[in-house]
Design a protein around this motif. Structure first.
Motif: not given
Length: 283
Positions: A18-19, A127-129, A148-151
């Motif tokens: 979700a994050k 995680e973001p990275d 959703l890969e775009r996000y």
């Protein structure tokens, strides 16, 4: 227009997914009725908004990320809202269940008129990275969900019908989590027999990579063991009750059940496992 995504539930994996999506600017909905204060805090930190079941059904995508034993129950609980929705979402079952179980979930969802995609998560909470987490997708509508890969998500499409992504997940988890169960069994046996030091010394020479992998994974397993019980049972079903290997995963389910009870109680088994890992780290 960006899609609206419902993620249920805000566990460690669900809140991390979700994050990733909320950070990319998407509206993320969830259900928090009956959830603990800890779950509510995770949901808030992940940008998840508590809504009614009808608003979940009004999302573009619903990602079901719950313990395997709750996968079918969640679909049944949401079925009335999905049936009443004028604009049907695509329901993605991302849980560690067998192809047989995911087909039962798909039947419940499709009867409401909603779309259905099979999903299987491999890797840690994203995680973001990190790109180590992949949500495999299968079924006719898999390409729509891969949007959703775009996000910020990695969502490879597994060729095949509904059930193919779950088969991929079962195969992978059967090796990694099954091997963790095997390692835990022998670590405990060696500690009780007084041969742990000798085992660590031998493995440090002959199997250093294997020893490092096991002792890295073992402490992470303790808090997840309660979820892995049903997952091992699903893997046993995937192997097939008439196949000799299925018994390995039934035994693994029993082991994880013992570990889960130990984590919630005396912590005798987990202390032995930690002691073995400590020996390996200082060897």
């Amino acid at each position: 227009m960006p899609p609206i995504v419902a993620v249920i539930a805000p566990g460690m994996m669900g809140s991390a997914v979700a994050k990733r999506l909320s950070t990319a600017g998407l509206e993320i909905r969830t259900l928090l009725a009956g959830r603990s204060a800890e779950s509510r805090e995770r949901a808030a930190a992940a940008g998840m908004r508590d809504v009614a079941p009808g608003q979940v059904a009004d999302a573009d995508f619903i990602l079901s990320i719950v313990p395997p034993g709750q996968a079918l129950g969640l679909a049944e609980r949401l079925a009335p809202a999905l049936r009443a929705a004028s604009r049907k979402p695509i329901y993605v079952d991302c849980n560690a269940v067998s192809p047989e179980t995911v087909l039962r979930v798909a039947h419940v969802v499709r009867e409401t008129g909603a779309g259905f995609v099979d999903g299987g998560i491999i890797g840690p909470p994203p995680e973001p990275d990190s790109s180590r987490t992949r949500i495999y997708l299968s079924g006719p509508d898999a390409g729509k969900v891969a949007l959703l890969e775009r996000y910020g998500l990695s969502m490879p499409i597994q060729p095949g019908p509904v059930g193919a992504a779950s088969a991929m997940k079962m195969s992978y988890a059967g090796i990694t989590k099954g091997f963790t169960a095997l390692g835990a069994t022998m670590m405990l046996a060696a500690m009780r027999a007084g041969t742990a030091d000798a085992l660590v010394a031998e493995m440090s020479v002959s199997q250093p990579q294997l020893l490092k992998w096991l002792t890295t994974q073992m402490p992470r397993m303790h808090g997840k063991a309660y979820r892995w019980v049903a997952e091992m049972q699903e893997i046993a079903a995937f192997v097939g009750a008439d196949r000799p290997g299925a018994g390995l995963y039934e035994a693994a389910a029993n082991l994880y059940e013992v570990i889960a009870a130990d984590v919630a109680g005396p912590r005798e088994e987990t202390k032995l496992l930690d002691a073995f890992c400590d020996k390996a780290r200082t060897a």
